[in-house]
Each structure stands twice: as C-alpha cells, then as structure tokens.
Design an enzyme around this catalytic site. Structure first.
Site, PDB file in Angstrom:
ATOM      1  CB  SER A 266      69.386  75.088 -12.980  1.00  0.00           C
ATOM      2  OG  SER A 266      70.695  74.911 -12.503  1.00  0.00           O
ATOM      3  N   GLY A 267      66.471  77.080 -12.187  1.00  0.00           N
ATOM      4  CA  GLY A 267      65.199  77.511 -12.757  1.00  0.00           C
ATOM      5  C   GLY A 267      63.949  76.740 -12.389  1.00  0.00           C
ATOM      6  CG  ASN A 270      62.570  81.987 -11.447  1.00  0.00           C
ATOM      7  OD1 ASN A 270      62.074  83.098 -11.529  1.00  0.00           O
ATOM      8  ND2 ASN A 270      63.550  81.710 -10.608  1.00  0.00           N
ATOM      9  NE  ARG A 394      68.729  78.736  -2.064  1.00  0.00           N
ATOM     10  CZ  ARG A 394      68.408  77.781  -2.938  1.00  0.00           C
ATOM     11  NH1 ARG A 394      67.154  77.418  -3.111  1.00  0.00           N
ATOM     12  NH2 ARG A 394      69.356  77.192  -3.641  1.00  0.00           N
ATOM     13  NE  ARG A 520      55.024  86.879 -17.983  1.00  0.00           N
ATOM     14  CZ  ARG A 520      54.314  88.002 -18.002  1.00  0.00           C
ATOM     15  NH1 ARG A 520      54.824  89.130 -17.554  1.00  0.00           N
ATOM     16  NH2 ARG A 520      53.091  87.999 -18.477  1.00  0.00           N
TER      17      ARG A 520
HETATM   18  P1  GDP Z   1      65.983  76.402  -8.716  1.00  0.00           P
HETATM   19  O1  GDP Z   1      67.005  76.469  -7.642  1.00  0.00           O
HETATM   20  O2  GDP Z   1      66.226  75.298  -9.688  1.00  0.00           O
HETATM   21  O3  GDP Z   1      64.618  76.404  -8.168  1.00  0.00           O
HETATM   22  O4  GDP Z   1      66.161  77.719  -9.586  1.00  0.00           O
HETATM   23  P2  GDP Z   1      65.420  79.139  -9.487  1.00  0.00           P
HETATM   24  O5  GDP Z   1      64.122  79.102 -10.205  1.00  0.00           O
HETATM   25  O6  GDP Z   1      65.403  79.607  -8.091  1.00  0.00           O
HETATM   26  O7  GDP Z   1      66.415  80.014 -10.336  1.00  0.00           O
HETATM   27  C1  GDP Z   1      67.793  80.095 -10.001  1.00  0.00           C
HETATM   28  C2  GDP Z   1      68.387  81.287 -10.662  1.00  0.00           C
HETATM   29  O8  GDP Z   1      68.258  81.167 -12.076  1.00  0.00           O
HETATM   30  C3  GDP Z   1      67.707  82.583 -10.268  1.00  0.00           C
HETATM   31  O9  GDP Z   1      68.666  83.575 -10.121  1.00  0.00           O
HETATM   32  C4  GDP Z   1      66.801  82.861 -11.444  1.00  0.00           C
HETATM   33  O10 GDP Z   1      66.562  84.250 -11.597  1.00  0.00           O
HETATM   34  C5  GDP Z   1      67.569  82.277 -12.627  1.00  0.00           C
HETATM   35  N1  GDP Z   1      66.663  81.779 -13.695  1.00  0.00           N
HETATM   36  C6  GDP Z   1      65.561  81.012 -13.547  1.00  0.00           C
HETATM   37  N2  GDP Z   1      64.949  80.776 -14.727  1.00  0.00           N
HETATM   38  C7  GDP Z   1      65.693  81.416 -15.668  1.00  0.00           C
HETATM   39  C8  GDP Z   1      65.596  81.561 -17.099  1.00  0.00           C
HETATM   40  O11 GDP Z   1      64.681  81.061 -17.746  1.00  0.00           O
HETATM   41  N3  GDP Z   1      66.585  82.283 -17.711  1.00  0.00           N
HETATM   42  C9  GDP Z   1      67.607  82.862 -17.007  1.00  0.00           C
HETATM   43  N4  GDP Z   1      68.533  83.547 -17.680  1.00  0.00           N
HETATM   44  N5  GDP Z   1      67.737  82.757 -15.665  1.00  0.00           N
HETATM   45  C10 GDP Z   1      66.796  82.050 -15.002  1.00  0.00           C
HETATM   46  P1  PGA Z   2      66.806  74.528  -5.202  1.00  0.00           P
HETATM   47  O1  PGA Z   2      66.488  73.974  -3.757  1.00  0.00           O
HETATM   48  O2  PGA Z   2      66.980  73.307  -6.050  1.00  0.00           O
HETATM   49  O3  PGA Z   2      65.585  75.293  -5.515  1.00  0.00           O
HETATM   50  O4  PGA Z   2      68.022  75.363  -5.230  1.00  0.00           O
HETATM   51  C1  PGA Z   2      67.315  73.842  -2.709  1.00  0.00           C
HETATM   52  C2  PGA Z   2      68.470  72.890  -2.912  1.00  0.00           C
HETATM   53  O5  PGA Z   2      68.390  71.980  -3.771  1.00  0.00           O
HETATM   54  O6  PGA Z   2      69.447  73.053  -2.197  1.00  0.00           O
HETATM   55 MN    MN Z   3      64.074  76.306  -6.173  1.00  0.00          MN
END
Ligand code: GDP
Ligand code: PGA
Ligand code: MN
Ligand code: MN
EC number: 4.1.1.32
Length: 612
Positions: A266-267, A270, A394, A520
């Site tokens: 969920s971001g 990023n 990943r 961003r």
């Molecule tokens: P994490 O698992 O919480 O670290 O999430 P990630 O940063 O890896 O993002 C998970 C997915 O959400 C990826 O496919 C990203 O491209 C997408 N994502 C992350 N930030 C944003 C955002 O601000 N807007 C949108 N629409 N998608 C996002």
């Molecule tokens: P994520 O990390 O939160 O970036 O997806 C790995 C996980 O929680 O399984």
């Molecule tokens: Mn992550």
C-alpha cells in the site's frame, strides 16, 4: 550426519548456547550438512544457486528466481503466535498454546531437511550499538539457499553478532524448514503449513514456504511479531510495520522524521524512496531510513520518541515501478546492485525482466518471454490476458543501493519522530490527509484502519477489512493490551509526535481512476502536516480531524481536476456515520481496550452527530 562440531568450528561459532541450538535442530531436521554463513559468502552462494538453477542471470549482477506457484505471498491464516499464556490471545494473532504448536512443528520438521544443507544465518536486526540491540539478535536456520541470499540483503548477517552477546542466551531461535512444497495442500483443509512464533520462548518455527514474507525470519517474524512481544513484555518499545523517512528543508535547514504504517503493498516502500516533485525539489529532500519496519522507543537522554529501521535491505513490490512512479527504486535495482527478482516475467536469452506497469505496454515481441509461472508468453491462447508477472512479484536489494538512503541510517542513535501517519487502500471516505488531535485519537485511528486487502497476502484482493495499525498480520498479543502499551510508550515522550491519516487511493466511483496522482506528490500533504504541527497553517476542523484547505496545500505543478481535488479534501459525513457503527463493533471485539480509546471514539461520533 556431519560432524556438527567441525562445521560450527569452521563457521567460527563460539557461543555455546548457539552451538547447542544448532546441533538440536540439525539432528531433528536430519540435515546432511551444516554451513555457517556471513555476508562475505554472497558471491559464492550466488554462483552455487546459478549452477543449481535456483537463480537465473538477470543482467549485470542481478538475478531471477521463480517460487513454487502456490507459494507467492504471506499466509495469514497459517500464521500463529503461540505462548503458554491464554491471556495473550487477541483477535488477530491466531493464538495457540505453545506446547501444542511446538510439538506439531517438530513433528512436521522431523527429517524434513534430509539430504539438504542447513544454513546457519546469525543476524542483527538493529544498527550496531542501538538501544534496542539487546532484542535484535537471532540465528536463522534454513534449508533453502536462496533464503540465505535474501537474508544477506535484508539483514546484518555475521557470526560476530551472536558470539559477542553479553547474555549468550539472548538470541532468537528462528528455524525455517521448507518442506515438500508440491505436497503441502496449500489452501486446502489439509494444509500442512504453519508459521509459528513462540513468543514467550523467543523461538520461531516456520514450515512450508520459501516465499520471502514467510521465510525471511529476521524480517517478518522477528522484526515484527517477536519484537512486538518483546517490546511489550520489557515495557520498552514498539515494533511496527512502518516506513521511516527524513524530510530536509534546505531553506530553514531543519530535518523532520515521519514514520507510518500502511498495510503490505500500500505504498510504504514508494514513500520511503520518494523523490521530491520537480516544483519542490529545490527546497526539500526526502531520505530513506526504512520502508517496512520501525522500532520505536523513548530516548533516555532527550526524552523524545525515537525510531530506527532494524533492516538492511528492501523487499519491494515490483508492480507499477517505473521511471515516472519511482525512479529511485529503478536505481536501487539497476545493474551491479546484486538485486534478486522474484516472480516477474523473464526472458532467459537476454536476462531481461518485465512486470505490469514497468512500461505502458508489455514488450512488443513476446517471443522468448516467460511469465512468472515459467510459461512462454508466445504460447498463450488468444484472449489470455493474465498478468505476465505475479501481482506480488518482488525485488530484493540492500540499503546501500538506495540512492536516497539517509546518511545516518546505520548510526546507533536512531532519529527523533515528528509525525506518525496511518494509511491504506481506501477507495472512498478517507480524505487525502487528516491530522488527528492527540495520542489517544491517534491510537484509535490506527486501530480502526480499514483498507482493501492486497496481493501480498493470500486471499481475496480488494476486500475491505480492518487492519489495526497495519499490523493485522503481525499482531503478537491482545489488541487492548497493545493499545495500552502504545499509549504508555508514546505517552512517555516529552514532545508528542503529530498523528495523521493519509489516503493516496481514493477512486472516482464512475471510472475507477485514482483521484490523487500519488507517488512523488505525496510529499505535499506531508509538508502540510509538518506546517500544521509548526503552527504555520491552520487547516479546517472536521469531526474526524483537521484537513488542509486548497490554498494551504502546495499544488504547484500537480495535475488534478477540480472535482477530484474537491473529493479528496472533504468529509462525507453520512459515509463516516455508517463507518462509526462498524468501528463500534470492531473495537468491542478487543479485550481490555483502554478507556482512552473509547473516549476518543465517542468524541468523534459525537462530533459527527453534530454535523446533521
Ligand atoms: P508497500 O508494500 O507498503 O511497501 O507498498 P509499495 O510502496 O511497494 O507499493 C505497493 C504498490 O502500490 C505498488 O504497485 C506501487 O506502485 C503502488 N503505489 C505506491 N504508492 C502509490 C501511490 O501513491 N498511488 C498509487 N496509485 N499507487 C501507489
Ligand atoms: P511490504 O513488505 O509491506 O512492503 O509489502 C513485505 C510484507 O509485509 O510482506
Ligand atoms: Mn514495501
Ligand atoms: Mn510489510
């Protein structure tokens, strides 16, 4: 069987308790060999994996791996926190009696590594010398070579961390046995897998997966579940699924630190890798401290809340990573980084890789490309539009490769926390950002975090569910006790961080597009939040917190329609009132929930009622 002592001598293991632990599990699992590893073994192990076909080359010192097709995500249903105290049972930790689970896991693991090497991975989940280092040491045993390579990228790995312990018994025992992946009944009533943290014995027993989220025990099971339990028992700290960033204001010279929890996929990654948008880049710089885990404690000298990232690498979601969304991530996985890709699309002839959202369209000529299952794309039937890469595919890379890594990320001190944010994929109701009035309301907000399930866990993607503090898969003990502990730890800090809820994922109900450009541009609401904390803006009060006015939010160069902006900067009172009823029921499921949380809930409900 090998001569265990010889292997441990060769690996330099001098801690007698560690030796005893390894010998016990080597015998139980029936491993044919023991090998103690450190980060220095990386190149040799890579060569062995390439030779054995466990990895394939993906261009200039990068590698590709495919996991078993039923083993691509964390399995929440099969994940258990076990202790000997029934009062440790919570709504989400799938509590089971320790004796029962230990016996079961031993039975499954007995002889299950026959013929294989047992790799011994001594690790540290903290910067060396950090205040929480006493809870950060562990030894993972695994019978899977690629798990070793991931652990070397994700944690500080070396035998010195366990030999130097003041209390030689103060390490986490983390045993990973892969099992026969093709015969484990994944997802059936006869599922053989269990991922168990025996929290009061500081022992982790994971059986039945080699997917990172289930198998990198330092990261997931120790870094989150075990540490959460340890932090509670010791009354000293919190272990959270948080990203942690620094924001440097070049104009004022000030540094701010924000951490926050969003459910998996969920971001977080990023946000941590965020490059300031062009219009703001001259003034602000974002630095990466952590993207998935933060441990928080009150620093004795300053009395402030501090945070650090216990990890050493990034296990990031590939989907939608491209030059526009996240150039920093692309640099982190560029040639020469040693990155390991898992379950993306791959072209063996050239070592090229691709995933959905890497480019607008997939490679024009599909010949030679294999999807994440290893099937040739060119052989697909007409109309087969299943993704080339798994949605939870990943990349694994070390922090050294991240261009915006904070200069002081490896310093023992950690960083003072100015703000704590919660967020998740919520398609309506949640505005872009709402600042929360105080700590109790912040904890209340975290506990009632509702978000859509993602592909990072097995199950239905897109279903809305509560994910308290984004910790639903990592809760180690009861939620009421957790809330009490959170209030106590953060409440003891001299200067309170500001809490906020953010949402990058509101959608237009008509065509489903994301209303906010995200990535961003997410820096903009965070800057507003810091300005609010500094008293530089006022925002507008609503029943559910303070939201920015259009004028306060810096929107220079943002491409957004008036209708979308209006939607993400307003509160739908009726929709919120419906939500409050669900929250009442949700909170009622927690035992021993502190009265402060109920007071916060009633305060928000009363404020909403006044808006008729
Ligand atoms: P994490 O698992 O919480 O670290 O999430 P990630 O940063 O890896 O993002 C998970 C997915 O959400 C990826 O496919 C990203 O491209 C997408 N994502 C992350 N930030 C944003 C955002 O601000 N807007 C949108 N629409 N998608 C996002
Ligand atoms: P994520 O990390 O939160 O970036 O997806 C790995 C996980 O929680 O399984
Ligand atoms: Mn992550
Ligand atoms: Mn995570």
């Amino acid at each position: 069987m090998v001569d265990i002592d010889t292997a441990l001598d060769a690996g330099g293991v001098t801690n007698p308790q560690v030796r005893e632990y390894i010998a016990y599990w080597a015998e139980l699992t029936g491993a044919a060999r023991i090998e103690v590893v450190s980060a220095a073994d990386d190149a040799r192990l890579i060569a062995e994996c390439l030779e054995a076909g466990e990895l394939e080359p993906a261009g200039d010192g990068r590698y590709y791996s495919r996991s078993y097709h039923k083993d691509t995500a964390r399995s929440e249903e099969r994940t258990v926190v076990a202790t000997s105290r029934p009062t440790d049972k919570g709504e989400y930790n799938n509590w089971k009696p320790a004796a029962e689970m230990v016996a079961l896991q031993k039975e499954r693991m007995a002889g299950a590594s026959a013929g294989k090497t047992m790799y011994v991975i001594p690790y540290l989940m903290a910067p060396v010398g950090n205040a929480l280092a006493p809870w950060a040491t562990g030894v993972e045993l695994t019978d899977c070579r690629t798990v070793v390579l991931h652990m070397i990228r994700m944690a500080r790995v070396g035998v010195q961390y366990v030999n130097d312990l003041e209390d030689p018994n103060s390490f986490v025992r983390a045993v990973h046995v892969t099992g026969d992946l093709e015969n484990l009944g994944q997802g059936t009533p006869d599922d053989q897998r269990y991922f168990v943290t025996v929290a009061d014995e500081r022992t982790i027993l994971h059986y039945g997966s080699s997917y990172g989220g289930n198998a990198l025990l330092g990261k997931i099971a120790h870094g989150l579940r075990q540490a959460a339990y340890d932090g509670w028992v010791s009354k000293k700290f919190l272990a959270e699924q948080y990203m942690l960033i620094g924001i440097h204001d070049k104009q004022t010279g000030k540094d701010y630190h924000i951490c926050g929890g969003f459910p998996s996929a969920s971001g977080k990654t990023n946000l941590a890798m965020m490059l300031a948008p062009d219009a703001l880049g001259d003034r602000y710089h974002v630095s990466f401290y952590g993207d998935d885990i933060a441990w928080l404690w009150v620093d004795e000298a300053s009395g402030r809340l501090y945070g650090m990232n216990p990890e050493y690498g990034v296990f990031g979601v590939a989907k939608d990573t491209n030059e526009g969304t996240n150039p920093t991530a692309l640099d982190s996985i560029a040639p020469g980084t040693g990155t390991i890709f898992t379950n993306i699309a791959y072209k063996p002839e050239t070592g090229e890789v691709w995933w959905e959202g890497r480019t607008k369209n997939p490679p024009a000529d599909p010949h030679g490309w294999l999807d994440w299952l290893g099937k040739p794309i060119a052989d697909r039937e007409e109309g087969d539009d299943s993704p080339w890469a798994h949605p939870n595919s990943r990349f694994t890379t070390t922090l050294d490769n991240v261009p915006n890594i904070a200069k002081d990320y490896d310093e023992p001190a950690g960083v003072p926390i100015d703000a704590i944010i919660f967020g998740g994929r919520t398609r309506d109701r949640e505005p872009l950002v709402r600042a929360i009035h105080d700590l109790a309301e912040g904890v209340y907000d975290g506990l009632t975090l509702g978000a859509e399930a993602t592909a990072a866990a097995e199950g239905k993607e897109g279903v809305l569910r509560y994910d308290p503090m984004s910790n639903r898969p990592f809760m180690a003990y009861g939620e009421g006790d957790y809330a009490r502990h959170y209030l106590d730890v953060v409440g003891a800090a001299k200067e309170q961080p500001i809490f906020a809820h953010v949402n990058w994922f509101q959608r237009d109900p008509e065509d489903g597009h994301f209303r906010w450009p995200g990535y961003r541009d997410n820096l903009r609401p965070l800057l507003w939040l810091l300005q609010l904390k500094n008293g530089e803006v006022k925002g507008q009060e609503t029943a559910v917190g303070i939201i920015p006015t259009r004028e306060e939010l810096n929107l220079d160069g943002v491409d957004i329609s008036d209708a979308d902006l209006e939607a993400i900067l307003s509160i739908d009172v009726n929709r919120w009132k419906q939500e409050m009823e669900h929250r009442e029921e949700h909170l009622s499921s927690f035992e021993r929930l502190p009265e402060e949380i109920w007071v916060a809930h009633r305060r928000v409900a009363a404020a909403l009622d006044q808006q008729d």
